[in-house]
Write a protein that holds these residues in place. Structure first.
Motif, short mmCIF file in Angstrom:
data_model
loop_
_atom_site.label_atom_id
_atom_site.label_comp_id
_atom_site.label_asym_id
_atom_site.label_seq_id
_atom_site.Cartn_x
_atom_site.Cartn_y
_atom_site.Cartn_z
N SER A 89 0.91 1.42 -18.70
CA SER A 89 1.19 2.08 -17.43
C SER A 89 2.31 1.37 -16.71
CB SER A 89 -0.07 2.06 -16.55
OG SER A 89 0.25 2.47 -15.25
N HIS A 135 2.79 1.71 -13.43
CA HIS A 135 2.33 1.45 -12.07
C HIS A 135 0.99 0.73 -12.09
CE1 HIS A 135 5.40 3.86 -10.21
NE2 HIS A 135 5.11 4.87 -10.98
N THR A 173 -2.77 -0.03 -10.98
CA THR A 173 -3.83 0.91 -10.63
C THR A 173 -4.11 0.89 -9.14
OG1 THR A 173 -5.49 -0.73 -11.17
CG2 THR A 173 -4.93 0.86 -12.88
N GLY A 174 -3.77 -0.18 -8.48
CA GLY A 174 -3.94 -0.23 -7.04
C GLY A 174 -4.02 -1.64 -6.51
N LYS A 228 -2.61 3.01 -4.40
CA LYS A 228 -3.64 3.47 -5.33
C LYS A 228 -3.00 4.49 -6.27
CE LYS A 228 -8.29 5.25 -5.65
NZ LYS A 228 -9.50 5.65 -4.96
N ASN A 229 -3.17 4.27 -7.55
CA ASN A 229 -2.57 5.15 -8.56
C ASN A 229 -1.08 5.37 -8.33
OD1 ASN A 229 -5.08 5.48 -9.86
ND2 ASN A 229 -5.63 7.13 -8.44
N GLN A 265 0.59 5.35 -5.57
CA GLN A 265 0.96 6.00 -4.31
C GLN A 265 0.55 5.16 -3.12
OE1 GLN A 265 0.64 9.95 -3.36
NE2 GLN A 265 1.94 10.51 -5.08
#
Length: 151
Positions: A56, A58, A60-61, A83-84, A86
């Protein structure tokens, strides 16, 4: 004294008064002081988040602390919650509070900046009119937090 000479004297005096009035509206500070104190050494990125999922791009948070940005009226620093990938929350850690006017402007500008950042899910937001320095500090601190988050 003739009428044209009186008019010229009146115009010159009026112009001088207006120039003095305009110059007195903004406090003058030597260039060395106008830039503010030298920035503090960069702190290691503050992060309290889970690691990115394998493969990934990004995280995960988590919560990421932005740079403390010195402005003419005080330091601005925020933390961004992601988070995710964003932006989901912004916490103001420091805002200008040196005098009553700075506190008043920050109390008005910071909630608007936070609302705009959350709506945009980024630091690409407009400055609040009348709070330009606070807005710029907020945006810079938020962008540094989002950079740390990889967003």
């Amino acid at each position: 004294m003739s009428a044209p000479v009186r008019r010229a004297v009146l115009v010159a005096a009026s112009t001088s008064a207006v120039v003095v009035l305009l110059l007195s509206l903004k406090p003058h500070r030597p260039a060395a002081l106008a830039a503010g104190p030298p920035p503090a050494p960069a702190a290691p990125p503050s992060r309290s988040a889970s690691s990115p999922a394998p493969g990934s791009s990004h995280p995960t948070g988590g919560s990421y602390t932005g740079d403390a940005v010195p402005t003419q009226y005080g330091t601005v620093q925020v933390a961004a919650t992601v988070k995710n990938g964003q932006l989901t929350a912004v916490t103001v850690l420091q805002a200008p509070s040196g005098d009553g006017r700075s506190r008043q402007l920050a109390a008005t500008a910071v909630p608007r900046l936070t609302q705009e950042a959350l709506a945009a899910h980024s630091a690409h937001i407009d400055a609040v009119s009348g709070a330009s320095y606070t807005s710029q500090g907020y945006i810079q601190s938020l962008q540094s937090a989002l950079d740390r988050a990889g967003v």
